[in-house]
Enzyme design. Structure first.
Site: not given
Ligand code: URA
Length: 254
Positions: A106
């Site tokens: 993310d």
């Molecule tokens: N899980 C998440 O919630 N975000 C990420 O970036 C990676 C795994």
């Protein structure tokens, strides 16, 4: 034997665009096996033929594999018309035309990200069937104990009804925020955050620190990347680091 156009080979190695590679060739700066190459369309075997540019040997690599310490605030994509991407952070000397992130973190997640132009490797890394576990450091807003750990181990049911594969959860430190380690082998959208939400906790900070047996190089500052060695690349597919998922967690402490 795998013959390709000389301009295409040069361009695939980050020398420049096909057009720019063609200009180098026409200017007489490129030799193949010691013989001056004058035509961009000359068919060459990059794995066998010795190519030089201005006398310097070209180190041909069919694919590039980079480890990045992703900073917060950039998107895991190759290109984006509005936002800065992880590929934008790669210095030109390491960059390739078809570079992409193998898996997504993310925007606000930091840590280990592999960038490559090898689609086959990305597929092997990301398929849940391949059992490549990813380890995250997650800071959460409330207590984590045996109940949450058991739920993760059994496979958390997300709010939309999706049931996740069994995952490892371990408490590292208790304080105002709870520091945990989470190990999953899927890559559903916002997976770790959604798993915690499903057990009533909110993720405050998330960082990926390991993929398979490959750990994030602690000397890489956020935003930096470097090439992986062959040995490091192989570590991605080493499964013995499934420490938390395979082990019964009774008290949640390491
Ligand atoms: N899980 C998440 O919630 N975000 C990420 O970036 C990676 C795994």
């Amino acid at each position: 034997m795998f013959m390709e156009r000389l301009d295409k080979i040069l361009s695939s190695q980050g020398v420049g665009s096909r057009k720019e590679a063609g200009i180098l060739i026409r200017r007489g700066l490129v030799h193949v096996n010691g013989i001056l190459a004058t035509r961009p369309e000359t068919k060459t075997d990059p794995e066998r033929d010795q190519i030089t540019i201005e006398g310097k040997p070209l180190r041909f690599q069919r694919h590039v594999y980079l480890m990045m310490n992703k900073p917060a605030g950039v998107v895991s994509a190759s290109r984006d018309s509005r936002e800065k991407t992880v590929v934008d952070l790669v210095p030109p000397v390491l960059s390739r035309r078809d570079l992409f992130p193998a898996g997504r973190l993310d925007r606000d997640t930091t840590g280990l990200l592999i960038l490559t132009d090898d689609g086959e490797l990305a597929h092997r890394m990301l398929s849940p069937k391949k059992h490549v576990y990813k380890l995250y450091e997650a800071s959460v807003d409330g207590p984590v104990g045996a109940e949450e750990i058991e739920k993760f181990a059994a496979g958390v049911a997300l709010e939309d009804g999706t049931v996740c594969l069994p995952a490892g959860l371990t408490v590292v430190k208790q304080g105002t925020a709870w520091e945990t380690l989470v190990e999953i082998r899927e890559g559903k959208f916002h997976q770790v955050k959604k798993m915690f939400l499903a057990v009533g906790r909110r993720v405050l900070r998330l960082k990926r620190v390991r993929i398979g047996g490959l750990e994030l190089d602690k000397t890489l500052k956020e935003g930096e990347c470097r090439e992986l060695t062959k040995e490091e690349l192989a570590l991605i597919f080493q499964g013995e680091n499934r420490r938390f998922c395979e082990k019964k967690n009774s008290n949640g402490q390491i």
